[in-house]
Design a protein around this motif. Structure first.
Motif, short mmCIF file in Angstrom:
data_model
loop_
_atom_site.label_atom_id
_atom_site.label_comp_id
_atom_site.label_asym_id
_atom_site.label_seq_id
_atom_site.Cartn_x
_atom_site.Cartn_y
_atom_site.Cartn_z
N ASP A 102 0.79 -1.23 0.00
CA ASP A 102 0.00 0.00 0.00
C ASP A 102 0.83 1.28 0.00
OD1 ASP A 102 0.93 -0.40 2.54
OD2 ASP A 102 -1.00 -0.20 3.53
N HIS A 103 2.10 1.25 0.40
CA HIS A 103 2.88 2.48 0.41
C HIS A 103 3.25 2.94 -1.00
CE1 HIS A 103 5.76 -0.86 1.00
NE2 HIS A 103 6.47 -0.21 0.10
N PHE A 104 2.93 2.15 -2.03
CA PHE A 104 3.18 2.56 -3.41
C PHE A 104 1.94 3.21 -4.04
CE2 PHE A 104 6.25 -1.03 -3.09
CZ PHE A 104 7.39 -0.29 -3.27
N LEU A 105 0.86 3.33 -3.30
CA LEU A 105 -0.40 3.76 -3.88
C LEU A 105 -0.78 5.21 -3.60
CD1 LEU A 105 -2.47 0.54 -3.14
CD2 LEU A 105 -1.27 1.15 -5.22
N ILE A 157 4.40 7.43 8.67
CA ILE A 157 5.28 6.82 9.68
C ILE A 157 5.96 5.59 9.09
CG2 ILE A 157 5.30 5.57 11.88
CD1 ILE A 157 3.09 7.58 12.80
N TYR A 158 5.19 4.74 8.41
CA TYR A 158 5.79 3.56 7.78
C TYR A 158 6.81 3.95 6.72
CZ TYR A 158 2.83 0.08 9.99
OH TYR A 158 2.23 -0.74 10.91
N ALA A 159 6.48 4.95 5.92
CA ALA A 159 7.37 5.34 4.83
C ALA A 159 8.66 5.97 5.35
CB ALA A 159 6.66 6.31 3.89
N SER A 160 8.64 6.53 6.54
CA SER A 160 9.84 7.17 7.08
C SER A 160 10.81 6.17 7.72
CB SER A 160 9.46 8.24 8.11
OG SER A 160 8.89 7.63 9.25
N ASN A 161 10.35 4.95 7.95
CA ASN A 161 11.19 3.93 8.56
C ASN A 161 11.28 2.74 7.59
OD1 ASN A 161 12.24 1.77 10.03
ND2 ASN A 161 11.32 2.47 11.93
N GLU A 162 12.42 2.62 6.94
CA GLU A 162 12.59 1.58 5.92
C GLU A 162 12.34 0.18 6.48
OE1 GLU A 162 15.84 0.48 2.47
OE2 GLU A 162 16.58 1.25 4.39
N MET A 181 8.61 -0.37 7.07
CA MET A 181 7.91 -0.47 5.80
C MET A 181 8.14 -1.85 5.16
SD MET A 181 8.24 1.98 2.44
CE MET A 181 9.94 1.58 2.14
N LEU A 182 9.38 -2.31 5.17
CA LEU A 182 9.67 -3.60 4.56
C LEU A 182 9.09 -4.77 5.37
CD1 LEU A 182 13.30 -2.93 3.33
CD2 LEU A 182 11.27 -3.27 1.92
N LYS A 183 9.11 -4.66 6.69
CA LYS A 183 8.50 -5.71 7.52
C LYS A 183 7.01 -5.83 7.21
CE LYS A 183 11.12 -6.01 11.81
NZ LYS A 183 11.08 -5.64 13.24
N ARG A 184 6.36 -4.69 7.10
CA ARG A 184 4.93 -4.70 6.80
C ARG A 184 4.69 -5.27 5.40
NH1 ARG A 184 0.71 0.29 6.76
NH2 ARG A 184 -1.16 -0.98 6.81
N SER A 185 5.54 -4.92 4.47
CA SER A 185 5.40 -5.43 3.11
C SER A 185 5.58 -6.95 3.08
CB SER A 185 6.41 -4.77 2.18
OG SER A 185 6.14 -3.39 2.06
#
Length: 175
Positions: free
Chosen positions: A8-11, A64-69, A72-76
């Motif tokens: 979802d962070h790509f949308l 918040i997710y996008a600011s912490n790589e 973000m990757l864990k969630r992905s």
């Protein structure tokens, strides 16, 4: 393999037209409500306010997710555990942080889901080598039959690993 990582962070950008349509739809419903008087205008505005607050909260969460790589990757990975690109990216983040067993686990998943990718195999072997398990590392390097563009990197890694393995053996024999 061959799939785009569609977490979802790509949308963000593609959601703009959807929000425009939602706003236009709500404006139309508001006008119809004023004409037909389904609910009071105050209550309608309250629901719109709650909806806007919800959207703002979702925006803050995504920022918040996008600011912490790492987050973000864990969630992905939670959303797409069989996506080799995301597994590999998470492995690189862990490797940079010195968390080599975690990196190894994610590189192993990347190799499992995309066994033909040489980069993932080299990354897995390197994470094992950095843990001091040189013989195991060399076995993985030996499994790579066609390194393609990574031939030079593979050759260098094998030479360095053999050097470290011989030092390790020399230390053991000297004791």
């Amino acid at each position: 393999p061959g799939r785009i990582s569609s977490a979802d962070h790509f949308l963000y950008l593609v959601s703009v037209p959807i929000f425009i349509i939602i706003v236009q739809g709500l404006r139309s419903v508001y006008k119809i409500n004023n004409y037909k008087n389904w609910i009071s205008p105050v209550l309608f505005k309250f629901f719109i306010g709650v909806f806007i607050i919800f959207l703002m909260a979702m925006n803050i969460e995504q920022n918040i997710y996008a600011s912490n790589e790492l987050a973000m990757l864990k969630r992905s990975v939670e959303q797409q555990p069989l996506n080799a690109r995301i597994q590999s990216a998470l492995g690189y983040v862990y490797a940079k942080q010195g968390k080599l067993p975690e990196a190894q686990e994610h590189f192993l998943w990347a190799v499992f889901t995309s066994p033909e990718n040489v980069r993932y195999r080299i990354s897995l072997a390197k994470s094992i080598c950095d843990q001091g398990r040189y013989a195991e590392c060399l076995k993985i390097y030996d499994e790579i039959k066609d390194p393609g563009a990574f031939a030079e990197l593979l050759t260098d890694n094998v030479a360095k690993t053999k050097e470290l393995l011989s030092k390790q053996h020399a230390e053991i024999l000297s004791k």
